[in-house]
Design an enzyme around this catalytic site. Structure first.
Site, mmCIF file in Angstrom:
data_model
loop_
_atom_site.group_PDB
_atom_site.id
_atom_site.type_symbol
_atom_site.label_atom_id
_atom_site.label_comp_id
_atom_site.label_asym_id
_atom_site.label_seq_id
_atom_site.Cartn_x
_atom_site.Cartn_y
_atom_site.Cartn_z
ATOM 1 N N ALA A 48 0.800 -1.224 0.000
ATOM 2 C CA ALA A 48 0.000 0.000 0.000
ATOM 3 C C ALA A 48 0.833 1.275 0.000
ATOM 4 C CB ALA A 48 -0.931 -0.004 1.210
ATOM 5 N N ASP A 74 -5.322 -1.475 -6.927
ATOM 6 C CA ASP A 74 -5.715 -0.211 -7.545
ATOM 7 C C ASP A 74 -5.379 -0.095 -9.027
ATOM 8 O OD1 ASP A 74 -2.891 0.261 -7.505
ATOM 9 O OD2 ASP A 74 -3.068 1.154 -5.505
ATOM 10 N N HIS A 133 -3.963 -10.069 -4.708
ATOM 11 C CA HIS A 133 -5.249 -9.851 -4.032
ATOM 12 C C HIS A 133 -6.351 -9.386 -4.975
ATOM 13 C CE1 HIS A 133 -2.807 -9.230 -0.078
ATOM 14 N NE2 HIS A 133 -2.918 -10.498 -0.421
ATOM 15 N N CYS A 177 -21.724 -9.803 -9.615
ATOM 16 C CA CYS A 177 -22.918 -9.982 -8.796
ATOM 17 C C CYS A 177 -22.885 -11.351 -8.138
ATOM 18 C CB CYS A 177 -24.155 -9.846 -9.667
ATOM 19 S SG CYS A 177 -25.687 -10.274 -8.808
ATOM 20 N N CYS A 203 -26.354 -13.412 -9.790
ATOM 21 C CA CYS A 203 -26.377 -13.971 -11.149
ATOM 22 C C CYS A 203 -24.996 -14.103 -11.771
ATOM 23 C CB CYS A 203 -27.259 -13.116 -12.047
ATOM 24 S SG CYS A 203 -26.614 -11.437 -12.341
ATOM 25 N N CYS A 258 -27.264 -5.475 -8.137
ATOM 26 C CA CYS A 258 -27.515 -5.800 -9.537
ATOM 27 C C CYS A 258 -29.019 -5.694 -9.831
ATOM 28 C CB CYS A 258 -27.002 -7.220 -9.784
ATOM 29 S SG CYS A 258 -27.278 -7.878 -11.436
ATOM 30 N N CYS A 283 -30.777 -8.002 -10.751
ATOM 31 C CA CYS A 283 -31.413 -9.219 -10.248
ATOM 32 C C CYS A 283 -31.652 -9.154 -8.739
ATOM 33 C CB CYS A 283 -30.555 -10.446 -10.584
ATOM 34 S SG CYS A 283 -29.082 -10.646 -9.540
#
Length: 410
Positions: A179, A252, A272, A280, A283, A304, A306
């Site tokens: 980081a 990032d 990572h 989602c 779905c 989403c 859905c």
């Protein structure tokens, strides 16, 4: 029957479904009370929930059945450290890494236990419990056995001139970044984020299953409202002569941006994952970038059409780093003759074991960081104090005359 119950418990644990995992682990223990794997797995679930006493009793039950079980020793050692018993923990770390441990830990788990033991010897202090520091022993038989001790540990402070000289004489350089590499791009580091959020609530798959809005609040805080271009450190690293690969814990995509701008792109291995990708949970549809989904004014968690919740394609605590990513990272660091560790806190596995893999293969380890990490407790480190955005451009400038002279004379 007991094997399938163990597998169900491990799978539920990796999904963050701790109630389901506990039920399956109890079934595994009931079906095979003489199988130490069931007791270790059951203990790990109690450990994740913060019931350290119950977890310890289950690890000890596994050791009563199999006194040399490496996974039980390693898990109990961490448990004892967190319960304020470092002296007792040392003995179990030693047993976990002993040559006669059976079944042995796989190589990275062995290095993790080895490193934890050395850090404990250096610091001598107990650690408070956190879900994100809980071991996650696997019931699988190791396929990559331990390969021996890393070289001697310790720290030497280097100057920019010494780093430049080492880079000039290195034929294969690999960078491991964290980081601190992106701080100059305006992105918050984990240390800054954990001043505002509880780490266990923020990045645990178990917590995400309970309340996905928490992770999305962290993502919104991470991105903020401003753009975050790659900084001078990213660009200088991407142009570094002899750089074979970048292995990053960052999510990032700034290394990829800088590498693309530099010309022929250096491979970037994402341990990572990336916040640029979302999907989602209902779905499976790919969504917008997390930066777009977490923008101010949009509801959290993002959903989403859905009705399912979007999640970023990043590795949360409790999930495994993809096997292909860790295999590629290990291959790169094992083949390096110099490993640059840049902006890393070195407190997250399996990234923190990679310098030990490199050192064991003969590479020099150089840490670029304002204040050194605890990496020197486990391996010999050459520390160059400073920020990546300052050090790397200076190194790049120092290397340029040498590169031009070499080209002119060739």
């Amino acid at each position: 029957m007991e094997t399938s119950a163990i597998e169900r418990a491990a799978a539920a644990r990796s999904r963050g479904e701790l109630a389901e995992a506990a039920e399956a682990a109890d079934a595994a223990v009931a079906a095979a009370p003489a199988d130490p794997r069931a007791w270790v797995l059951s203990g790990s679930i109690d450990h994740l929930r913060g019931d350290l006493e119950r977890a310890a009793s289950r690890y000890r039950r596994a050791l009563a059945l199999a006194p040399r079980d490496a996974a039980a020793h390693a898990a109990l050692a961490v448990n004892l450290v967190q319960r304020g018993q470092p002296a007792a923990a040392r003995a179990h770390f030693a047993a976990a890494t002993a040559p006669d441990a059976s079944p042995p830990l796989d190589d990275l788990q062995w290095l993790q236990a080895f490193q934890q033991a050395r850090e404990l010897d250096e610091a001598g202090a107990a650690l408070s419990w956190s879900r994100c520091a809980t071991p996650l022993p696997s019931p699988r038989t190791p396929v990559d056995p331990p390969r021996g001790l890393p070289p001697a540990c310790g720290r030497v402070t280097w100057s920019i001139a010494e780093l430049t000289a080492a880079l000039r004489t290195s034929s294969r350089i690999v960078a491991l970044t964290g980081a601190g590499m992106s701080a100059a791009s305006g992105l918050q580091t984990r240390k800054q984020l954990w001043q505002r959020f509880t780490r266990d609530d923020a990045v645990s798959i178990a917590r995400f299953r309970e309340d996905p809005a928490t992770l999305w609040a962290v993502i919104r805080a991470f991105w903020g409202d401003d753009p975050h271009p790659a900084n001078a450190g990213h660009h200088a690293l991407a142009r570094l002569p002899g750089l074979a690969a970048i292995v990053t814990q960052n999510v990032d995509d700034l290394h990829q941006s800088a590498a693309a701008a530099a010309g022929p792109a250096t491979p970037v291995i994402e341990l990572h994952g990336s916040l640029s990708r979302t999907r989602c949970l209902g779905c499976g549809r790919a969504g917008e970038t997390s930066q777009a989904l977490a923008a101010a004014g949009r509801p959290l968690p993002p959903r989403c059409d859905c009705g399912g919740v979007f999640r970023p394609e990043v590795v949360l605590f409790g999930e495994r780093v993809p096997a292909a990513a860790i295999a590629a990272a290990r291959a790169q660091v094992a083949a390096a003759d110099l490993l640059l560790v840049i902006g890393c806190a070195m407190d997250v596995s399996p990234a923190r074991e990679l310098p030990l893999v490199a050192a064991r293969a003969g590479a020099r380890i150089v840490e670029l960081k304002r204040r050194p990490s605890r990496l020197a407790a486990a391996v010999r480190v050459h520390h160059v104090p400073g920020a990546a955005e300052d050090l790397l451009p200076e190194v790049a400038r120092a290397l340029e005359p040498s590169e031009r002279g070499h080209d002119a004379g060739s």
